[in-house]
Design an enzyme around this catalytic site. Sequence first.
Site, PDB file in Angstrom:
ATOM      1  N   TYR A 134      18.452 -13.191 -19.569  1.00 30.31           N
ATOM      2  CA  TYR A 134      19.845 -13.633 -19.665  1.00 30.31           C
ATOM      3  C   TYR A 134      19.869 -15.152 -19.695  1.00 30.31           C
ATOM      4  CZ  TYR A 134      21.058  -8.843 -18.253  1.00 30.31           C
ATOM      5  OH  TYR A 134      21.184  -7.478 -18.175  1.00 30.31           O
TER       6      TYR A 134
ATOM      7  N   PHE B 201      16.891  -6.930 -17.963  1.00 28.95           N
ATOM      8  CA  PHE B 201      18.218  -6.339 -17.763  1.00 28.95           C
ATOM      9  C   PHE B 201      18.773  -6.545 -16.355  1.00 28.95           C
ATOM     10  CE2 PHE B 201      16.489  -3.695 -21.262  1.00 28.95           C
ATOM     11  CZ  PHE B 201      17.457  -3.949 -22.214  1.00 28.95           C
TER      12      PHE B 201
ATOM     13  N   ASP C 257      15.030 -10.819 -24.272  1.00 30.08           N
ATOM     14  CA  ASP C 257      14.699 -12.067 -23.583  1.00 30.08           C
ATOM     15  C   ASP C 257      15.602 -12.178 -22.357  1.00 30.08           C
ATOM     16  OD1 ASP C 257      17.091 -12.650 -24.871  1.00 30.08           O
ATOM     17  OD2 ASP C 257      16.400 -14.495 -25.813  1.00 30.08           O
TER      18      ASP C 257
END
Length: 261
Positions: free
Chosen positions: A108, A119, A106
């Site tokens: 940040y 990412f 999911d």
Amino acid sequence: MGAVCCSGCKDTKNSVNGKLRILMLQVISVPFNFFYYLCGAMNVRIEPSWKNELQGEFGKPYFAQLVSNVRQEYGSGPVFPSGGNIFAAFAATPFPQVKVVIVGQDPYHGEGQANGLAFSVNPGVRMPPSLLNIFKEVSAETGVPIPADGNLKRWADQGVLLLNSTLTVRAHQPRSHAAIGWEPFTDAAIEALSRDRSGLVFLLWGSDAIRKGHAIDSSKHLVLTSPHPSPLSAHRGFFGNNHFNLANDWLIKHGQKPIIW
């Protein structure tokens, strides 16, 4: 052509025309498409080729509930990424251009981190530990130095779809949107790639991503799995997985340009 949300739907959430369009759809009893409702209300856009592939999902009951959940969450407190970046992964890598798929968990959950690409963080944002570990593995495999910033748009531009399983998250509450309905939608995206494309590479890191593998036809695609790059698991098999070299070897074998990681 830029990303669009639906035919003629260019109004922001405060647009009188946008509100009238929604009202007219309800009044004249046209079947109501909840994706268009989300689009008009939150300035959400999806890239046209992906919109075409996922069109069948927008009218399903689960998607109606998802839209309701997402609108409620964004209206009740900080949620990441911004509404305009919910579908950023699709905008950055149109369906016909996908060569590699990296599945995340999911977004940040810290302020200013999530940009809609799994990412990835924008330039100037400190690299989260998982992303730093990804770059460490890239460097170990290729000899390329760890970059100065964590913006993975350069990967997306080359055909790497950076897709989270869940596309939104409540601030400072990881996995808070894991059960609001995103999983069937991202499953549908992966199923479409598996069905309508060939010769793709899927990089599935961690148990959540690996579960997505059920939708992938491994007879026509390369599926690589390993532990997640999180500091909690990277030393249990992410480091040394050689996924970036293996992905490029596959692409070259199938007549595609390798990714400049």
